[in-house]
Design an enzyme around this catalytic site. Structure first.
Site, PDB file in Angstrom:
ATOM      1  N   SER A  83      56.941  30.895  31.848  1.00 13.39           N
ATOM      2  CA  SER A  83      57.158  32.307  31.581  1.00 13.39           C
ATOM      3  C   SER A  83      56.824  32.608  30.140  1.00 13.39           C
ATOM      4  CB  SER A  83      58.620  32.638  31.858  1.00 13.39           C
ATOM      5  OG  SER A  83      59.000  33.813  31.183  1.00 13.39           O
ATOM      6  N   ASN A 143      58.109  29.085  37.681  1.00 13.29           N
ATOM      7  CA  ASN A 143      57.998  29.981  38.820  1.00 13.29           C
ATOM      8  C   ASN A 143      57.036  29.445  39.880  1.00 13.29           C
ATOM      9  OD1 ASN A 143      59.644  31.998  37.561  1.00 13.29           O
ATOM     10  ND2 ASN A 143      57.914  32.443  36.221  1.00 13.29           N
ATOM     11  N   ARG A 147      24.777  56.716  64.197  1.00 14.21           N
ATOM     12  CA  ARG A 147      25.140  56.151  62.880  1.00 14.21           C
ATOM     13  C   ARG A 147      26.170  57.067  62.257  1.00 14.21           C
ATOM     14  NH1 ARG A 147      20.427  55.158  60.165  1.00 14.21           N
ATOM     15  NH2 ARG A 147      20.416  53.620  61.851  1.00 14.21           N
TER      16      ARG A 147
END
Lengths: 434, 434, 434, 434
Positions: free
Chosen positions: B268, B276, B307
């Site tokens: 962190s 984490n 189309r």
């Protein structure tokens, strides 16, 4: 290739990088106001925070290992500063403070030109409404001709819808974007060590002021209402644009031919005779991406505890893409309306296609007093389905003279409040800069 | 930064460009087979169709005016060829023939490495299942501990789900991608001028063969079932990945601590003690974009006539993004499972947290014959809610001995078919290359 | 009011209730096979499991307190049985065993008639394709007339798309729905107390057999790949239906008028002359709900641990609604195609609207050898944009005779492989019951 | 079973029927104001417009043939009136005038109780915030314990988010819902036959006044910005609710145990010891349906010309369902927060789980002046990863005394601005009726 216009640049990787740097610089200056950072350090940090000095590709690459781009960004920022200043950069902040504040800056900066394109498109629609206030055309419901309307009223409807979408966006744009500052878990503890808790609130206020963003009541790291409000305003604007673009495409059909995009675009690679409504099509295609992107942002709102494990990260791309899609759609629509050619003769010719069937309602209404509403409806329906003209039917002739029937079948005489509504709508259209 | 792994490159602008060029080259060679193009021209066109020779940025820029990138691409391609060869490039084709075929190539090329990452992740889950076949842990329903299970069964569930997602993707990958060739409106008229209609079908077949794609029954320009099938297989795979990633995040919680991502990532910026589960979070965040992107593709299925005016153009970015999001999610999950550390002691400790409440069902079952099912349920519930241990309650002691209660409360003795299910699941896990 | 056809009833509250009861009865019989329940009890439970005997409204009301409907359902079931039988009902099962198995039954039962409606619609499209194999009409790209095609080829495209959607649904229908049995956390512990773990697997197998559903490798309580596969097949079918419905609506426009829904529906409350394509509109409107519902199901895939805290509950309504929406869309489309009236004269008249512009490609091709491809393209484009007819332009006359020009401009002579493609498509259309 | 609370009834079929009848009655009274309808007829129509007098099932059934429910509704209404009055009912109106106006009434009526439930939930959160202003708990980021916060600040965050969602809904609720009146194509021609166009505008105004809805600038039949704005406010509120519900579920985990739903619900059918957070789970499950439903409404915005061929019809069910889902979610959340039990001892115990690691940031900060920021970070990280306590590490002890370390590791002493932020948030919380 569908991405066009000023919003495209306003949400680029470079724009995001600059916004993050702006947040770092604003934080340093805000901290300097409270004496948490020296004025010289704040000035040096501000000076260093220029995107051109940073290697965006390297940040993007290193972000993967850290989970977000702020970790490498801060590392590179500090590496450019003398140690005593470096220590004061990003001091006390968490990555989310920077990214959320940057997201608000990007959104605020991108919705400016988006608003302007919407306003220009609305102005163009207003001009069309004024010029064609009394131009009759077929009103169509369920893609069937129904009753006459005017192209002026159609264009006034476009304008009013664009003005409303723009007003919603403006309201969101002024009220929603707020600075984000809370530190690791939203308590601002690392900022205010040895200070009173009130100082944290003063710091948020100063930070918001430096950024030119609103001051939130609380750090909003896991309250994504702001993102949702942005998503809603953008998706709503995109839907409004898509409606108008679709109308243009439908009116430009070979068999309808009431409008045509000018501007020399839309040549086909294999069909030299075609002139496709490319701007309208591009607007519609861009706008079609908005509902799914907005849904992703709504679905990502449940952020766990004090920072989400994925839902936050899942916001960045859809938010950027939603700004870009809606911005491109607005730009294409402005482009489309700016070159739109109106064929009033064809509008009139199309009105005449049904030989009176279009005003059958009117004949039915004129017959109602004498034969009753339902019977009149059935009688006229019977004539129309038989392919006959109301003017020639003996059952009708027994009750209405030839001239009465002709007058009833004149589209220009059955436009109701169309003109008045156009005038009214134009009177509500904002003049000049919104 | 969430985009990672081989799929990222397989869907890049450069990859799309090469796929379009591959389609042009394959078309020339297919036409040469029928004598519609000279062998020399086909060879020269094939030689010229290398992405590195083209200015991707210029194509992207010029595409806006034409509505799609093939128009400028063909212009640049022809400019590189002698006039008699240039005339034979893209002859008879429409832009959609090239773009749809390229989309199928891109999808086929991207889903290869995606499949491989899914298979690797499943292999890693298989190893965990085998290694922890008999490791007891708390089974949790509604995020409450419910009854014991094994980590082996949990991992086997991951593996089976990944294998199923991979098998669906493989089935789609082999059956779905088909060449697209129809010319302007799907009749192949410009290809077969002066030939029999059958030759058009032969040409489609040759084109598909040159591309290594399936041969469609008909040109499928406005039948987007293939795109939908791709979207479904990808969104389903993404959801499967997200479930596993979420399990990892939940098991890695500080208060649970049963697994942990290794690999040295996840530091962190402000909290040195944190590690984490970045890979799982990145997988979840990538996967979270899939439902909205799939919805956009489903919503874009109604292509008008021969189309679409926008719905076709609206597919390109979401399809690319859905491949990238799912590909990244698979890559992150493989990364996550490859470094996952399992704390079996913590699993056991968590099982003991509730002091027997977890096996209350078992006590209730043992009491049922004597007191009735509902009364047994109520009695045990009463003990648990009172915070007592079933072993100490006199009402229970009156019916079950202390040893009986202890045996009933041993989690390892109440794992039902967990081991057998793990064995069964592993026996279905594909070995080697899928 | 948009909900119509047999699927509507197949997903009703009553149908869900019966499916849950079928699961309870099948469980008792499967347990009886292993001697876990007495044969008499299994018979009595089976006899009691009739929806008509239960108060659906009370179950729905009481479900709120328990979090799912199985809790009150089992209470009511047991109340109808003698105590020794009551004890054997739902023994060892968890609510999710019943609800997931019921969901599979409902899906399997609802997709039967849905498949049948899709097949009927495809048969109707096949008849149109055969009848109009050689009926020329304008092919339209970007809603502009482009080149001639045939209505037969258009209808063959509808048929092929419907057949493919039906085949995907059939594949899913046969391969996907599996019984769910695992007990509280998927170990089957409460079922196999005092038995070998293998018996749990035997029980799953017997349960699946009693239900007529597939046998899963593992309990799949938190592997929602099956739900996702169902969602994908349904959303894909809905998109296919929506494309055809939209074509009908566009072809039925007053200014196009090439098709018309018969059947006497579609009167307007205020416009007696209108005959709206109500069935196509209802099909399109029903289908439009599918993408968002599918997205909800994909987004709900991450089920936590051994039972989700919300994501599971969030599936029930969207799954039911997606079945109903797609089923209604299929039913309306069948209705639409069953009454569709084709106006071949109008098709021909529309082809002639552009006075030759439609075949400009052909003139350009004929000029290419003498003037070069780009110059030919530019020359013809110049003529068309000037509003002139290629037959009258002196630059063209200098190179092509009047008869040559006339032959080049005959739409029926420029249909390429249209007929051959229709034949090919019809040869792939499944005969009789799929 | 997930549908609960007052909004459920406010969007029922019966409520829709009454709203359509209210629109018919209001129209008659508005027309009477202009002399278009006799006062006696307006009174008689108003008297007849009671839902209980109508057969809702028959309307629903007959609606299929007509494409919408107004056609049979008007037929039944007229059948109840004497002929001269019947003729004046629904005179000049189109079905969309009635359905759109009814939709606005339903939305307005349903969002009232929804607002009230949101406000009650916010009040409950406010009470929790005040009561626990200084209750320390672990702040968690990425589901890892990060730094201390207070439960008061967490609850204040819930409250502020709910207040903001409620304020957005209130703004929408007061500004958005507008009467719809335009007749067949929006010109009001059938209303103002023989009158000035201005009278149409007067009629709209009178109609809006009778309905208690806003007066639009123009008939908004194909400008769906209002529906989009409603969708956005609802989906945003649902996301806010889902965040809070998810926090409750996470905090209620067996291993966390910081909160627990009271109220005696949540018993498990097979596990007597469980007490599941059923209200939070039901809130989350209800809210999870909102993003997909909102996406459907956004995607349905492009209404063709003067009435959409499907996109309009596609709105009805998702709009109803979105109101119901969000309303249920709000009701469940209020229920959840109303019984929530807070375990402050467990909060404190969880804080102590990591033996100081949680405040490692603080130790690092204290060491920074002497060893430099990065080195301090690395040193502390090294201690934590080694499983040691900062208090015992000789490298730390060399720089900080034992008491200094203890003070630094006291969570209650490191709550930053948490208390001040709670006070600030409470001062912004609206008192009494919003």
């Amino acid at each position: 290739m569908l991405s066009a216009g000023p919003v495209h640049d306003a949400v680029s990787d470079q724009a995001w990088l600059q916004a993050m740097l702006d947040a770092e610089a604003a934080l340093a200056r805000a901290q300097a106001r409270l004496g948490l950072v020296t004025p010289a350090a704040a000035a040096a940090i501000t000076e260093a925070c220029r995107a051109a000095r940073f290697d965006a590709a390297a940040i993007s690459r290193d972000a993967a290992g850290a989970g977000n781009p702020v970790v490498p960004l801060v590392r590179m920022l500090r590496a450019q500063l003398p140690p005593d200043v470096a220590r004061q950069a990003h001091a006390g902040a968490t990555s989310q403070d920077i990214i959320d504040s940057a997201a608000m800056l990007v959104a605020h900066r991108a919705t400016g030109p988006l608003r302007a394109d919407l306003a220009s498109a609305a102005d163009l629609a207003a001009s069309l409404a004024a010029a064609h206030r009394d131009t009759p055309m077929a009103g169509r419901t369920l893609l069937q001709q129904a009753l006459p309307t005017t192209f002026g009223l159609v264009a006034a409807g476009w304008m009013t819808a664009l003005d409303a979408a723009g007003a919603r966006l403006a309201r969101m744009r002024h009220g929603t974007p707020a600075a984000q500052l809370g530190g690791a878990v939203g308590t601002l503890a690392a900022f205010t060590e040895g200070r009173s808790g009130e100082d944290g609130i003063v710091l948020i206020s100063a930070f918001a002021d430096e950024l030119g963003l609103n001051e939130p009541i609380l750090p909003w790291h896991t309250d994504r209402g702001r993102i949702a409000e942005l998503a809603g305003a953008l998706a709503g604007a995109a839907g409004t644009i898509a409606k108008i673009a679709q109308d243009v495409v439908l009116l430009a059909q070979t068999e309808v031919g009431e409008v045509r995009e000018g501007g020399g675009r839309g040549g086909s690679s294999s069909m030299p005779h075609k002139a496709n409504p490319i701007a309208a099509i591009s607007a519609a295609a861009s706008a079609a991406r908005a509902p799914g992107l907005a849904a992703t942002l709504y679905a990502a709102m449940p952020h766990e505890h004090q920072r989400a494990a994925g839902a936050w990260h899942a916001e960045w791309l859809p938010l950027t893409d939603l700004l870009r899609a809606t911005g491109s759609a607005a730009h294409w629509l402005r482009d489309c309306l700016g070159t739109l050619e109106i064929d009033t003769a064809r509008m009139r010719a199309n009105l005449d296609l049904t030989g009176g069937a279009l005003l059958a309602e009117r004949i039915a209404a004129a017959l109602s007093p004498s034969v009753g509403k339902d019977a009149a409806h059935d009688l006229v329906a019977d004539v129309i389905r038989g392919g006959g003209s109301p003017a020639d039917d003996p059952r009708i002739a027994a009750r209405l003279s030839r001239d009465e029937v002709a007058a009833l079948l004149d589209p220009a005489a059955y436009l109701g409040s169309a003109g008045a509504l156009v005038d009214r709508a134009l009177s509500y259209h904002p003049k000049g800069d919104a």
